[in-house]
Design a protein around this motif. Structure first.
Motif, PDB file in Angstrom:
ATOM      1  N   VAL A   3       8.214 -23.318 -25.382  1.00  0.00           N
ATOM      2  CA  VAL A   3       7.650 -23.727 -26.666  1.00  0.00           C
ATOM      3  C   VAL A   3       6.134 -23.568 -26.569  1.00  0.00           C
ATOM      4  CG1 VAL A   3       7.234 -25.706 -28.178  1.00  0.00           C
ATOM      5  CG2 VAL A   3       9.525 -25.275 -27.260  1.00  0.00           C
ATOM      6  N   ILE A   4       5.535 -23.014 -27.589  1.00  0.00           N
ATOM      7  CA  ILE A   4       4.073 -22.915 -27.632  1.00  0.00           C
ATOM      8  C   ILE A   4       3.589 -23.745 -28.812  1.00  0.00           C
ATOM      9  CG2 ILE A   4       2.106 -21.372 -27.970  1.00  0.00           C
ATOM     10  CD1 ILE A   4       3.683 -19.175 -26.589  1.00  0.00           C
ATOM     11  N   THR A   5       2.628 -24.600 -28.546  1.00  0.00           N
ATOM     12  CA  THR A   5       2.093 -25.459 -29.604  1.00  0.00           C
ATOM     13  C   THR A   5       0.620 -25.130 -29.813  1.00  0.00           C
ATOM     14  OG1 THR A   5       3.638 -27.174 -28.942  1.00  0.00           O
ATOM     15  CG2 THR A   5       1.846 -27.834 -30.419  1.00  0.00           C
ATOM     16  N   VAL A   6       0.255 -24.912 -31.072  1.00  0.00           N
ATOM     17  CA  VAL A   6      -1.111 -24.533 -31.420  1.00  0.00           C
ATOM     18  C   VAL A   6      -1.760 -25.677 -32.191  1.00  0.00           C
ATOM     19  CG1 VAL A   6      -2.471 -22.951 -32.860  1.00  0.00           C
ATOM     20  CG2 VAL A   6      -0.545 -22.090 -31.514  1.00  0.00           C
ATOM     21  N   ASP A   7      -2.995 -25.983 -31.875  1.00  0.00           N
ATOM     22  CA  ASP A   7      -3.770 -26.951 -32.652  1.00  0.00           C
ATOM     23  C   ASP A   7      -4.455 -26.216 -33.788  1.00  0.00           C
ATOM     24  OD1 ASP A   7      -3.642 -29.628 -31.618  1.00  0.00           O
ATOM     25  OD2 ASP A   7      -4.496 -28.785 -29.766  1.00  0.00           O
ATOM     26  N   GLU A   8      -4.016 -26.475 -34.992  1.00  0.00           N
ATOM     27  CA  GLU A   8      -4.550 -25.715 -36.122  1.00  0.00           C
ATOM     28  C   GLU A   8      -6.073 -25.846 -36.196  1.00  0.00           C
ATOM     29  OE1 GLU A   8      -2.498 -26.492 -39.811  1.00  0.00           O
ATOM     30  OE2 GLU A   8      -2.673 -24.360 -40.290  1.00  0.00           O
ATOM     31  N   ASP A   9      -6.558 -27.037 -35.928  1.00  0.00           N
ATOM     32  CA  ASP A   9      -8.001 -27.288 -35.976  1.00  0.00           C
ATOM     33  C   ASP A   9      -8.781 -26.450 -34.965  1.00  0.00           C
ATOM     34  OD1 ASP A   9      -8.726 -28.892 -37.972  1.00  0.00           O
ATOM     35  OD2 ASP A   9      -8.791 -30.770 -36.808  1.00  0.00           O
ATOM     36  N   ALA A  10      -8.121 -26.078 -33.876  1.00  0.00           N
ATOM     37  CA  ALA A  10      -8.829 -25.377 -32.799  1.00  0.00           C
ATOM     38  C   ALA A  10      -8.904 -23.871 -33.046  1.00  0.00           C
ATOM     39  CB  ALA A  10      -8.124 -25.642 -31.465  1.00  0.00           C
ATOM     40  N   VAL A  11      -8.116 -23.370 -34.002  1.00  0.00           N
ATOM     41  CA  VAL A  11      -8.077 -21.916 -34.234  1.00  0.00           C
ATOM     42  C   VAL A  11      -9.322 -21.505 -35.003  1.00  0.00           C
ATOM     43  CG1 VAL A  11      -6.820 -20.043 -35.340  1.00  0.00           C
ATOM     44  CG2 VAL A  11      -5.557 -21.932 -34.270  1.00  0.00           C
ATOM     45  N   PRO A  12     -10.132 -20.613 -34.434  1.00  0.00           N
ATOM     46  CA  PRO A  12     -11.351 -20.225 -35.149  1.00  0.00           C
ATOM     47  C   PRO A  12     -11.035 -19.321 -36.342  1.00  0.00           C
ATOM     48  CG  PRO A  12     -11.239 -19.131 -32.988  1.00  0.00           C
ATOM     49  CD  PRO A  12     -10.029 -19.992 -33.094  1.00  0.00           C
ATOM     50  N   ARG A  70       0.219 -28.025 -34.673  1.00  0.00           N
ATOM     51  CA  ARG A  70      -0.202 -29.399 -34.972  1.00  0.00           C
ATOM     52  C   ARG A  70      -1.256 -29.317 -36.061  1.00  0.00           C
ATOM     53  NH1 ARG A  70       0.397 -30.753 -29.258  1.00  0.00           N
ATOM     54  NH2 ARG A  70      -1.612 -29.749 -28.886  1.00  0.00           N
ATOM     55  N   THR A  71      -0.967 -29.902 -37.204  1.00  0.00           N
ATOM     56  CA  THR A  71      -1.905 -29.818 -38.315  1.00  0.00           C
ATOM     57  C   THR A  71      -3.025 -30.838 -38.122  1.00  0.00           C
ATOM     58  OG1 THR A  71      -0.877 -31.495 -39.686  1.00  0.00           O
ATOM     59  CG2 THR A  71       0.067 -29.263 -39.790  1.00  0.00           C
ATOM     60  N   PRO A  72      -4.109 -30.667 -38.866  1.00  0.00           N
ATOM     61  CA  PRO A  72      -5.224 -31.627 -38.756  1.00  0.00           C
ATOM     62  C   PRO A  72      -4.807 -33.037 -39.155  1.00  0.00           C
ATOM     63  CG  PRO A  72      -5.905 -29.637 -39.939  1.00  0.00           C
ATOM     64  CD  PRO A  72      -4.429 -29.553 -39.757  1.00  0.00           C
ATOM     65  N   ARG A  87       4.276 -28.455 -37.733  1.00  0.00           N
ATOM     66  CA  ARG A  87       5.137 -27.546 -38.497  1.00  0.00           C
ATOM     67  C   ARG A  87       5.547 -26.380 -37.599  1.00  0.00           C
ATOM     68  NH1 ARG A  87       2.146 -22.950 -40.746  1.00  0.00           N
ATOM     69  NH2 ARG A  87      -0.093 -23.220 -40.386  1.00  0.00           N
ATOM     70  N   ILE A  88       6.649 -25.759 -37.981  1.00  0.00           N
ATOM     71  CA  ILE A  88       7.127 -24.573 -37.259  1.00  0.00           C
ATOM     72  C   ILE A  88       6.298 -23.372 -37.723  1.00  0.00           C
ATOM     73  CG2 ILE A  88       9.108 -23.021 -36.990  1.00  0.00           C
ATOM     74  CD1 ILE A  88       9.472 -25.725 -35.640  1.00  0.00           C
ATOM     75  N   LEU A  89       5.865 -22.529 -36.778  1.00  0.00           N
ATOM     76  CA  LEU A  89       5.156 -21.295 -37.139  1.00  0.00           C
ATOM     77  C   LEU A  89       6.094 -20.133 -36.878  1.00  0.00           C
ATOM     78  CD1 LEU A  89       2.557 -19.856 -38.043  1.00  0.00           C
ATOM     79  CD2 LEU A  89       1.906 -19.742 -35.624  1.00  0.00           C
ATOM     80  N   ASP A  90       6.635 -19.583 -37.944  1.00  0.00           N
ATOM     81  CA  ASP A  90       7.620 -18.524 -37.780  1.00  0.00           C
ATOM     82  C   ASP A  90       6.956 -17.166 -37.963  1.00  0.00           C
ATOM     83  OD1 ASP A  90      10.174 -17.810 -37.128  1.00  0.00           O
ATOM     84  OD2 ASP A  90      11.069 -19.130 -38.638  1.00  0.00           O
ATOM     85  N   MET A  91       7.680 -16.127 -37.537  1.00  0.00           N
ATOM     86  CA  MET A  91       7.249 -14.768 -37.850  1.00  0.00           C
ATOM     87  C   MET A  91       7.393 -14.538 -39.343  1.00  0.00           C
ATOM     88  SD  MET A  91       8.976 -12.229 -35.158  1.00  0.00           S
ATOM     89  CE  MET A  91       8.321 -11.948 -33.537  1.00  0.00           C
ATOM     90  N   ILE A 142      -6.670 -22.693 -27.889  1.00  0.00           N
ATOM     91  CA  ILE A 142      -6.026 -23.101 -29.146  1.00  0.00           C
ATOM     92  C   ILE A 142      -4.669 -23.764 -28.955  1.00  0.00           C
ATOM     93  CG2 ILE A 142      -7.202 -21.344 -30.528  1.00  0.00           C
ATOM     94  CD1 ILE A 142      -4.509 -19.750 -30.455  1.00  0.00           C
ATOM     95  N   GLY A 143      -4.139 -23.784 -27.748  1.00  0.00           N
ATOM     96  CA  GLY A 143      -2.822 -24.399 -27.625  1.00  0.00           C
ATOM     97  C   GLY A 143      -2.326 -24.402 -26.200  1.00  0.00           C
ATOM     98  N   GLU A 144      -1.073 -24.847 -26.060  1.00  0.00           N
ATOM     99  CA  GLU A 144      -0.515 -24.924 -24.718  1.00  0.00           C
ATOM    100  C   GLU A 144       0.984 -24.621 -24.751  1.00  0.00           C
ATOM    101  OE1 GLU A 144      -1.620 -27.766 -26.288  1.00  0.00           O
ATOM    102  OE2 GLU A 144       0.367 -28.681 -26.603  1.00  0.00           O
ATOM    103  N   VAL A 145       1.492 -24.365 -23.566  1.00  0.00           N
ATOM    104  CA  VAL A 145       2.895 -24.002 -23.395  1.00  0.00           C
ATOM    105  C   VAL A 145       3.648 -25.205 -22.854  1.00  0.00           C
ATOM    106  CG1 VAL A 145       4.473 -22.440 -22.170  1.00  0.00           C
ATOM    107  CG2 VAL A 145       2.214 -21.613 -22.920  1.00  0.00           C
ATOM    108  N   SER A 146       4.830 -25.478 -23.403  1.00  0.00           N
ATOM    109  CA  SER A 146       5.652 -26.568 -22.871  1.00  0.00           C
ATOM    110  C   SER A 146       7.086 -26.079 -22.719  1.00  0.00           C
ATOM    111  CB  SER A 146       5.561 -27.809 -23.764  1.00  0.00           C
ATOM    112  OG  SER A 146       5.839 -27.456 -25.094  1.00  0.00           O
TER     113      SER A 146
END
Lengths: 373, 373
Positions: free
Chosen positions: A243-252, A352-354, A359-363, A305-309
Motif C-alpha cells: 500500500v502506498i499512502t500519499v500526503d496530499e498536502d506534501a505534493v508540490p 491523506r487529505t488535508p 481517499r483511494i487514488l485510482d488510475m 510525499i508519502g510512504e509504503v506500508s
C-alpha cells in the motif's frame, strides 16, 4: 456481434486502466518476453558473450499542438525516452528517431523541431545514431509524429524495478505536478490563465544519477507521464504488493496549476508530467535522496510525499501486466501462479487529505487529456 | 515567399533523391553524429567501459493496405528493422515497438498484426523487450502505424560499410527483385495478374550470418527497400567513390513482376523489396558468398549481378550524407574536405542492357509508390 469494445478507443492511449487492458490483452498476449513482463519503463537485457547489460525504451510522440509553452514535440521526444531509459538506473547513450510526416507540413517547423531535439540531446549527453523518415498523404497524420527509442548501459549491481518497494520505504517526487498536461491543454484550448502555465519537459538522467549516488539502495524510479502520479504509484503498489499512502498536502503543485485543475475538474494527481521523477527509497536514505534531488537541475521543488506500508489482510501481489508502464508480478523471478490469491482491493494507493480523511487514488479509467505527449 | 519546396512532399519519403535532400538538409544538419554521417542502415557505437559495440536501427511502417499477399505490416515491421541491424554484421537481439493507433481501428486486426510480429520475431531470434501505445483521433492516422527499433551486438573485427567497396569487387543479390512493391501496389489498386504476385517480406539475419561466415571479407550488405536496387547501388557507389556496373540480364526478376513493371511503366530496379539483400564481396569470395546465399532460406534465387570498377578520370568520392540509408564519405575516418574534388558525374551506377548498350541507373527523383512499407 460487434461491440464498441472491439475497436480502438482514445482511452486505450490514456496511461490508465484502459491502456493497461489493451497492453495485457493484445501486446503482452502476443509478445510476453520476460523483459516486457517485468513491467518497467525500460527493458533491461544482457548482451551475450559479455557481462554488459543494456536498457532499452521507446515512445511515440503525437502531442498537439507541436509547440507549447515550455517545450515542443522535439524536446518531449528526447526527454521522454531518455527519462524512461534512465529510470532503470542505466546511463542513456544512444537514440534512434523515426519521423512520420504529413504531406504539406512546413519544413521550417520540422527544422525547428530538429534543432530542439539536437539541443535537448546535447543537454542529456545522448547521441542520435540512426533515423528514419516516412511521409503519408494529407489527412493521414497530424503534421508530425516522432518515435524515439533509446539505449543505455546498466552499471553492474543496479537492479531497479517497480516491484522492489518495501514497507517502510519513502516516496519522493522531484518537483511540482501537473505542469505539462495543463500547459498543453490550455494552449490547445486557447485558455489563458493570469499566470502562464509552462510545461516541465526536461531530461532527468543527471538527476537520477545524482539520487542513485546519494541513495544507492533506491528501489525504483518512474516518470509520472500519462496517467500522472496516480498511474505511477498504482503500478508500484501492484507490482510490489504494498500500500502506498500519499500526503496530499506534501505534493508540490503550483497555485496556478491547482487553480486550473479545480476549474476544469481534473485531479492533479492524474495529470501528465514530462519533467518529474518519482523515486521510492528506504527510509534511511530518504533525506540523502531528497537533498540530491534538490541540488539537481530540475529538482529544486523536490519533496517527500508519502510512504509504503504492507497490504492489509489477505492482500498480496496482484498480477498486473505492463507495457512498458504497468507492472506484472509474475516475472521470471516470480513464476507462482496467483490463481489462489484473492485480488487486492482496488486502490492500493491512498491519499491523506488535508482534512485528515483518506481517499483511494485510482488510475484513470478512460481518457482525460488525449495527445498530451 | 513560400514555394512548394517549403513543405513536406510525398517524395521526401521515397528512398530516392528527394529523401536524400531532406535527410541532408534537415536531419543531418541538426543531428550530424559520426554514426549518422557514416551513412549505413544501422548506427554502430561503443558501449563505454567495455569493448562491446552495438548496432541500432529504426524504421516506421505506414504501409497501406496493412495486409497484402505474402505479408502484413507486422511482419514488415520486424523484418525491416532486423534486416537493417543485420546489415552491419551485428547479431540482432532486441526490438522495441511503438504503435500509433487510429481511434476506431478493429482490435481483431491489431491482434492479427501482433501475432504476425511475434511469429516473425521468433523466426529471427530477436525479442521484443519494450513498447509504447499512442491513440490518435479518427482521421489523424490511417489505422495503425508501427515503429520498431532494433539493437544487435557487433562481433569483434566486423566493420561493414557502404564506403568499403573496391574496384574488382563483385555485387550479389539474394533473390528476385520487385516482388514487394508490386504485390502491395496491386493489392492497393485492385489489379489482378494471371499469376498472383506475393511480397517477399522476410528476415535475412540468418542469411547474412551465413554469407559472413563463408565470405569473411564481405564489404557491405544493404537491403534494397524504398528506392530499390537503384538507391542501394548509388549509395554504395557514392560512398566508396566507385563505379558499379550491373548486368541487366543477370538480375533475377519473376516474369509476372517484369510484366507488371512493363505494363505500369516502372523500372524494376527502382521498386522496393523487403526480403532481399545486396552484398558486395571481393571477387575471390564471390562464389563462396553465392553458395552461402543459395543454401540459405530466402536465398535460393541469389545471383551475381555486377561488379565494381574505379571511377573514370577525375572522379572521386562524393560527399553524400545519409539518414540512415545514404552514404557520406567524410566520416570520422575520412575527414578531408572535398571542396577541391570535382563532382563525380551523376550515374556512378551503370546497367549493361541485354542489347550490349549501357545506361545510367539513377536514384528515383520523386515518389514512385508511396507508403510501400
Amino acid at each position: 456481434m460487434s461491440a464498441q469494445t472491439d475497436f480502438v478507443q482514445l482511452g486505450h492511449g490514456s496511461g490508465g486502466q484502459m491502456m493497461k487492458r489493451i497492453i495485457d490483452e493484445v501486446f503482452l498476449e502476443a509478445f510476453g518476453s520476460p523483459e516486457l513482463l517485468a513491467g518497467n519503463d525500460a527493458g533491461v537485457a544482457d548482451l551475450p558473450a559479455s557481462s554488459d547489460r543494456i536498457a532499452m525504451s521507446t515512445d511515440s510522440f503525437v502531442v498537439t499542438p507541436q509547440f507549447f509553452p515550455g517545450g515542443d514535440i522535439g524536446r518531449l521526444a528526447v526527454c521522454g525516452t531518455v527519462n524512461d531509459v534512465a529510470t532503470s538506473g542505466a546511463r542513456p547513450l544512444y537514440l534512434s528517431c523515426g519521423f512520420i510526416l504529413e504531406e504539406g507540413y512546413p519544413l521550417a517547423d520540422l527544422r525547428r523541431i530538429c534543432r530542439s531535439m539536437a539541443q535537448t540531446a546535447q543537454e542529456t549527453g545522448v547521441r542520435i545514431i540512426t533515423g528514419d523518415t516516412k511521409v503519408v498523404e494529407r489527412g493521414k497524420a497530424d503534421g508530425v509524429y516522432i518515435n524515439t527509442a533509446g539505449v543505455g548501459a546498466v552499471p553492474q549491481g543496479i537492479d531497479l524495478s517497480g516491484a522492489n518497494c518495501q514497507p517502510g520505504d519513502v516516496v519522493l517526487v522531484s518537483g511540482t505536478l501537473g505542469d505539462h498536461g495543463i500547459a498543453v491543454m490550455s494552449q490547445r484550448e486557447g485558455l489563458a490563465f493570469s499566470t502562464p502555465i509552462v510545461s516541465d519537459a526536461a531530461p532527468l538522467n543527471h538527476l537520477i544519477a545524482a539520487v542513485l549516488n546519494a541513495a544507492p539502495r533506491t528501489r525504483c524510479f518512474r516518470d509520472p507521464t500519462r496517467g500522472g502520479l496516480a498511474s505511477t504509484l498504482n503500478e508500484f503498489a501492484q507490482a510490489s504488493g504494498v500500500v502506498i499512502t500519499v500526503d496530499e498536502d506534501a505534493v508540490p503543485v503550483k497555485p496556478e496549476v491547482r487553480g486550473a485543475c479545480e476549474m476544469l475538474g481534473y485531479d492533479v494527481l492524474q495529470v501528465a508530467n514530462e519533467g518529474k521523477m518519482v523515486a521510492v527509497v528506504p527510509a534511511e536514505e530518504a533525506q540523502a535522496a531528497l537533498a540530491a534531488m534538490r541540488a539537481s537541475k530540475y529538482g529544486e521543488d523536490a519533496a517527500i510525499i508519502g510512504e509504503v506500508s504492507p497490504c492489509l489482510g489477505a492482500d498480496a501481489r496482484r498480477s498486473s501486466a505492463n507495457w512498458p508502464s504497468m507492472n506484472r508480478a509474475d516475472t521470471a523471478s516470480d513464476q507462482a501462479p496467483d490463481a489462489d490469491i484473492p485480488a487486492i482491493p482496488t486502490g492500493s494507493v491512498r491519499v491523506r487529505t488535508p482534512w485528515g480523511s483518506t481517499r483511494i487514488l485510482d488510475m484513470l479509467v478512460g481518457e482525460q487529456l488525449p495527445r498530451i505527449c
